[in-house]
Design an enzyme around this catalytic site. Structure first.
Site, PDB file in Angstrom:
ATOM      1  N   PHE A 122       6.298  26.677 -26.989  1.00  0.00           N
ATOM      2  CA  PHE A 122       5.335  26.839 -28.074  1.00  0.00           C
ATOM      3  C   PHE A 122       5.716  28.078 -28.883  1.00  0.00           C
ATOM      4  O   PHE A 122       6.685  28.768 -28.587  1.00  0.00           O
ATOM      5  CB  PHE A 122       3.905  26.915 -27.537  1.00  0.00           C
ATOM      6  N   HIS A 448       4.118  30.983 -39.559  1.00  0.00           N
ATOM      7  CA  HIS A 448       2.871  30.277 -39.826  1.00  0.00           C
ATOM      8  C   HIS A 448       1.644  31.166 -39.648  1.00  0.00           C
ATOM      9  O   HIS A 448       0.586  30.871 -40.182  1.00  0.00           O
ATOM     10  CB  HIS A 448       2.762  29.018 -38.951  1.00  0.00           C
TER      11      HIS A 448
END
Length: 457
Positions: A122, A448
């Protein structure tokens, strides 16, 4: 009795109710980045399931009785005993959250030029690998490539690809195999016990340690019970204990299946590695019996670890996700199938075919969910995984354009999720009206979280 949530509300928090004009203003001020939105402008917050669950009265009672001693507090021993009973690991270190646990462990087993292999790293996991100068390689199973298939364990690692890597010219560079359960970056899909057994056997044959990223260990155990032959009569605790016993250790954020606002741990079997991690922990996080955690967090986690393996709780939570998945499908929005538990992954690329990958359809759908209904969630597509040039233009798109709607534990009622489904249905009626977005500015790592965007009409 039929399945229902085995808890009731005793304390509630007000939900902000906003107008579309207010949301338009808030999203523009945030640079069209949901991470920059103030929470008081968000009505239904599905950004993450990390640290967002509702704690129980038992957890709060335990927290009130916490022992704040610096070293050897009673709170630590309750924390340690709960984890020892669950995992069986002889060496257990508290850490304040998952990414800190990753940093401590990875810096003890990896170095520049080494490789970390995973079913899927992740975002912060990948960053902690790459900040060491190591390389993060994802080997998701081929079954995940078909988002619509009902294959039960699409979170598995590709065993053939793992064997080719370990036996190939880069095999000597592999420093760890990290198996994420459930596979958050891979659509929230579970990992089978058979896959864990086979991956661990392969890695150990080449002298490579195997670890779990076990943030959602209980939810993975529940899906194993439901989907894997030979486990239907097991309890979630028994399946989780077996999974922990298959590997050399784990890192786990306890802000997920610990149902706590804060907390994590490192569990290990190797005393030498545990000593290296402990030295790093004491130097950077806190003493070995608190690891940067307040005593009340240690006690909340100890109780949360007991509550999360309750089969009634897990059945209700899985049913909640499955019902919302059906509602999304009925509204005309496809998701990654079969639905997992902690999140639904919307197929934004399919819903918004008028948007190219360079206009980030996943991000576009996430923005529209906020503008239309005050629902905050996050893209998992080319904005997160794609390759950009120096002008922040997309070079290599992600294989899929998804939106993750993470479901906080014990927070929202069915009425809230009915509302989410209604907003999805409204968007699906006129998807061509959803604009694309371009990047205005973005950092090189973990972009992000901090980038700023602008709509392209």
């Amino acid at each position: 009795m039929r399945t229902f949530p085995p808890y009731r509300s005793q304390v509630v928090a007000e939900i902000p109710v906003t107008t579309r004009a207010e949301r338009e203003q808030a999203l523009a001020a945030a640079g069209y980045n949901a991470f920059n939105l103030p929470a008081n402008k968000v009505s239904i917050d599905l950004l993450t399931d990390s640290g967002t669950g509702a704690v129980s009265t038992a957890q709060e009672a335990a927290a009130a009785a916490a022992d704040r001693s610096y070293a050897g507090s009673d709170s630590f021993y309750r924390f340690r005993d709960a984890l020892s009973d669950l995992t069986g690991y002889p060496h257990l270190l508290p850490v304040h959250q998952g990414r800190a646990a990753e940093r401590v462990l990875f810096s003890s087993v990896l170095e520049s030029g080494r490789i970390s292999v995973s079913n899927t790293h992740f975002d912060t996991t990948r960053a902690n690998v790459e900040l060491l100068g190591a390389e993060a390689i994802d080997l998701p199973c081929a079954e995940f490539g078909d988002l619509d298939s009902l294959e039960p364990f699409k979170g598995n690692i590709d065993l053939n690809a793992l064997e080719r890597l370990l036996t190939g010219p880069d095999g000597a560079r592999v420093g760890q195999v990290l198996l994420t359960i459930t596979n958050n970056g891979g659509g929230g899909q579970p990992v089978s016990m058979a896959n864990l057994v086979a991956a661990a056997k392969l890695a150990r044959a080449h002298g490579v340690p195997v670890f779990l990223d076990a943030a959602r260990f209980a939810e993975n155990a529940w899906l194993v019970i439901q989907r894997e032959a030979g486990y239907a009569d097991k309890t979630p605790r028994e399946v989780a204990r077996e999974a922990f016993g298959l590997v050399d250790g784990c890192v786990a954020s306890l802000k997920k299946d610990g149902i706590s606002p804060m907390g994590a741990f490192i569990g290990l079997t190797d005393p030498e590695l545990a000593q290296r991690c402990e030295t790093n922990l004491i130097a950077t996080e806190g003493f070995r019996t608190y690891g940067g955690l307040a005593a009340h967090d240690l006690d909340r986690v100890a109780k949360g670890l007991q509550e999360v393996v309750d089969p009634h709780y897990l059945a209700a939570r899985a049913g909640e996700a499955a019902r919302l998945a059906k509602q999304a499908n009925d509204a005309g929005v496809d998701i990654v199938q079969p639905p997992g538990i902690h999140a639904l992954y919307l197929n934004a690329g399919r819903l918004l075919p008028h948007l190219s990958a360079s206009r980030f359809p996943g991000h576009s759908l996430a923005c529209e969910l906020y503008l239309a209904g005050g629902i905050r969630c996050v893209e998992l597509g080319s904005l997160y995984l794609g390759t950009l040039d120096e002008q922040n233009e997309l070079i290599t798109p992600a294989p899929f354009e998804l939106v993750r709607m993470a479901l906080p534990r014990r927070v929202y009622s069915q009425g809230h999720y009915d509302y989410v489904a209604e907003i999805l249905g409204d968007i699906a009626k006129n998807p061509e009206q959803v604009p694309g977005y371009r990047i205005v500015e973005a950092p090189k790592i973990l972009r992000h979280f901090n980038l700023r965007m602008a709509p392209v009409h």
